[in-house]
Design an enzyme around this catalytic site. Sequence first.
Site, PDB file in Angstrom:
ATOM      1  N   ASP A  27       0.878  -1.156   0.000  1.00  0.00           N
ATOM      2  CA  ASP A  27       0.000   0.000   0.000  1.00  0.00           C
ATOM      3  C   ASP A  27       0.927   1.221   0.000  1.00  0.00           C
ATOM      4  O   ASP A  27       2.098   1.106   0.371  1.00  0.00           O
ATOM      5  CB  ASP A  27      -0.858  -0.041   1.270  1.00  0.00           C
ATOM      6  CG  ASP A  27      -1.609   1.250   1.488  1.00  0.00           C
ATOM      7  OD1 ASP A  27      -2.355   1.657   0.591  1.00  0.00           O
ATOM      8  OD2 ASP A  27      -1.420   1.862   2.560  1.00  0.00           O
ATOM      9  N   ASP A  29       0.140   5.294   0.583  1.00  0.00           N
ATOM     10  CA  ASP A  29       0.030   6.341   1.596  1.00  0.00           C
ATOM     11  C   ASP A  29      -0.095   5.696   2.980  1.00  0.00           C
ATOM     12  O   ASP A  29      -0.901   4.796   3.179  1.00  0.00           O
ATOM     13  CB  ASP A  29      -1.177   7.235   1.295  1.00  0.00           C
ATOM     14  CG  ASP A  29      -1.089   8.568   2.016  1.00  0.00           C
ATOM     15  OD1 ASP A  29      -0.133   9.312   1.735  1.00  0.00           O
ATOM     16  OD2 ASP A  29      -1.939   8.849   2.874  1.00  0.00           O
ATOM     17  N   ASP A 249      -1.403  -0.198   5.968  1.00  0.00           N
ATOM     18  CA  ASP A 249      -1.648   0.533   7.224  1.00  0.00           C
ATOM     19  C   ASP A 249      -3.123   0.523   7.594  1.00  0.00           C
ATOM     20  O   ASP A 249      -3.496   1.054   8.630  1.00  0.00           O
ATOM     21  CB  ASP A 249      -1.153   1.983   7.132  1.00  0.00           C
ATOM     22  CG  ASP A 249      -2.007   2.838   6.219  1.00  0.00           C
ATOM     23  OD1 ASP A 249      -2.327   2.375   5.099  1.00  0.00           O
ATOM     24  OD2 ASP A 249      -2.386   3.950   6.623  1.00  0.00           O
TER      25      ASP A 249
END
Length: 310
Positions: A27, A29, A249
């Site tokens: 992932d 950001d 995240d």
Amino acid sequence: GSARRCLRLEPGAAREVLGAADTLLFDCDGVLWRGDAAVAGAPAALSRLQARGKRLCYVTNNSSRTRDAYAEKLRRLGFPPAEPRQVFGSAHCAARYLRQALPPGAAAYVLGGPALGAELRAAGVPHLGPGPAGLPGPGPADWARAPLDPAVRAVLVGFDEHFCYAKLCQALRYLQRGGPGCLLLGTNRDHRLPLEGGAAIPGTGCLVKAVEMAAEREAFIIGKPSRYIFDCVSSEFKIEPARTIMVGDRLDTDILMGNNCGLTTLLTLTGVTTLEEVKGHQESDCPSRKSLVPDYYVDSIADLLPALED
Ligand code: PLP
Ligand code: CA
């Protein structure tokens, strides 16, 4: 399978887990960068992984950048050089879906930004929008009489900073006219996009929900946690789920997709999730909450560096 335990990935275990993997899906950001700043140590960690022969791919729900723009951002922030074909953004993958699903000559009505338009163009998918609603007359009664393009057989909803009532009206009119024969797609359902300092802006999920509510039907979702975006990676590269690590995240997108697709899942705490949230899911008896628990966590992917030293 056995319950996932969200173990801290210490250097010894990290060596073993990374050694068993040939591919890592990142992932972006919250994992590699926050906004415009690289996570400290992340570029070095990825460079070492690449030097060890790992295949690196980038899987992002953000529909407001093209593959090329991601490759450029990775370069600018000091990550190892990536080709656009290693980047799986929800804009590119939505274009790929429509290229396969739309009948010849059919077009999509698109709520989104310029990057979504660019990926549709690159894939050769005819489309109206993204852009201003451009409807005649001052109000909804006039818009409801505006002409509809006869070719439209799909409505695609991505991140659209200029989302408005007129576009919502047009989306509903296409979906009503086409009935079940008109596809309804959303790039992703992220409900909020975090900004620095705890602030947030509404995510694409809010826009998808508005169209779903109006149309009284559910959208097909392209991005995480949908397995469609993982299928895109698999159709481009030879992926063995058991030798693939998903690093993210966010529990309800990155980790859920990885768990659903049989990948090893690694949570990093540089983004939106705290260990307390994971604990809540772990202690719950609800199977759908258990599938939000990752196999492992690190404070930052920079913590992988010691395991990658010679
Ligand atoms: N959607 C938009 C419009 C974004 O700007 C972002 C993050 O910047 C995301 C989704 C989430 O992206 P990712 O899946 O890389 O965390
Ligand atoms: Ca993220």
